[in-house]
Design an enzyme around this catalytic site. Structure first.
Site, short mmCIF file in Angstrom:
data_model
loop_
_atom_site.label_atom_id
_atom_site.label_comp_id
_atom_site.label_asym_id
_atom_site.label_seq_id
_atom_site.Cartn_x
_atom_site.Cartn_y
_atom_site.Cartn_z
N CYS A 83 4.83 -46.06 25.74
CA CYS A 83 4.52 -46.99 26.83
C CYS A 83 4.57 -48.42 26.31
CB CYS A 83 3.14 -46.69 27.40
SG CYS A 83 2.75 -47.64 28.89
N CYS A 87 -3.16 -49.89 27.91
CA CYS A 87 -4.37 -49.73 28.71
C CYS A 87 -5.45 -49.05 27.88
CB CYS A 87 -4.07 -48.91 29.96
SG CYS A 87 -2.80 -49.64 30.99
N CYS A 90 -6.28 -45.27 28.63
CA CYS A 90 -5.17 -44.32 28.78
C CYS A 90 -5.53 -42.93 28.25
CB CYS A 90 -3.94 -44.85 28.04
SG CYS A 90 -2.50 -43.76 28.15
#
Length: 331
Positions: A83, A87, A90
């Site tokens: 990714c 985040c 996650c």
């Protein structure tokens, strides 16, 4: 006087016959009563036998049903962990860069379709990272064109999607869900969705326009956490007008965003159930709002990771697509 002798004799004879007939009748009555009782007993035994047989058949059907693997109607396939965002909460982190070869992935999806799959959702990581979205596009096309699935969807952060992808593959896609946790860019940076000079919210509006132009249903996913739980998103969501706004409570998963081996630490993002309910109550007037509790999130889907292993509520078997007594192997 001799005339009356035959009459007297006939009377005696009749009396004798009446006595014999009475005895026979008594015997017949006893026999009939006995036969009726026997038939009643036989009927009762037959009824009991039928009841026992029906109960046994019901138990056998229940046992057979328990031994059958569940039908994977709805599948979330996280085919990559890579990714471009970071985040903090996650739950499918970049522990490996492995991605299944395209033909192997198609073969596995075919097995799932044969087992009863009706819905497929592709996610990551960020699914548009692999081959600049071409790998994902080929899977979407295969699921719609070859497998004829009623629902094909994608969950993405939206940062890597280009209009040329829509031109090539939008006709095979039913729903595009974009992750958006805040309409405040500073909050997005705190969460890990910062794009440097790019603006996550502005990009969201562009994607909304493309979805409308190419007739793809537009959906928004939001993870409610410590940094956005007090935010009021009503006006922005209404303006974007998604077909569905799915709202999740920040989820802690051991080994992914919690524990010694985790690449993320979700603890500081967690909120209480009461805080989550408060957020939902504040946004109850938004008609497209669909709340997703932690338990429902863990139990509702067949979740496949990049190695085709079932996760979450499904028992993990290497190379296996289903839970419990899985028979079909994805190899």
């Amino acid at each position: 006087m001799w005339v009356f002798k035959p009459i007297a004799f006939a009377g005696k004879l009749l009396s004798a016959f009446r006595l014999q007939l009475s005895c026979v009748w008594s015997s017949l009555v006893s026999l009939l009563l006995g036969l009726r009782a026997a038939f009643r007993l036989a009927g009762t035994e037959s009824s009991r036998h039928q009841s026992r047989k029906a109960a046994a058949e019901t138990r056998r059907e229940e046992e057979e049903g328990m031994n059958q693997p569940p039908t994977p109607l709805s599948v979330n396939y996280h085919f990559t962990r890579q990714c471009n965002y970071k985040c903090g909460f996650c739950f499918h982190t970049a522990k490996t860069s492995f991605v299944l070869p395209l033909e192997d992935a198609k073969r596995g999806l075919l097995l799932l379709k044969e087992a009863g799959m009706e819905k497929i959702n592709f996610s990551g990581g960020e699914p548009f990272l692999q081959d600049r979205g071409e790998y994902l596009g080929q899977l979407v096309k295969f699921c719609k064109e070859e497998l004829h699935l009623p629902s094909v969807s994608i969950v993405s952060n939206g940062s890597l999607i280009r209009e040329r992808w829509f031109r090539s593959y939008a006709e095979y896609l039913d729903i595009l869900a974009i992750s958006c946790d805040s309409f405040d860019e500073q909050v997005n940076v705190l969460i890990g969705r910062g794009q440097g000079k790019k603006n996550h919210v502005q990009n969201l509006q562009k994607l909304r326009t493309w979805c409308r132009d190419y007739r793809v249903a537009f959906k928004i996913n939001s993870v409610i956490n410590r940094f956005n739980v007090e935010e009021d998103m009503r006006e922005q969501i209404k303006a974007l007008n998604p077909v569905r706004w799915k709202v999740f409570q920040c989820l802690r998963i051991e080994g992914e965003n919690a524990g010694e081996d985790a690449l993320r630490e979700a603890e500081r993002f967690l909120i209480s159930d009461e805080e989550f309910e408060g957020f939902l109550h504040r946004h109850k007037e938004v008609s497209c709002l669909v709340p997703e509790s932690n338990q429902k999130m863990k139990d509702s889907y067949l979740i496949l990771d990049e190695y085709k292993r079932a996760k979450g509520a499904f028992q993990v078997h290497p190379g296996c697509w289903s839970r419990r007594s899985c028979k079909i192997q994805w190899i």
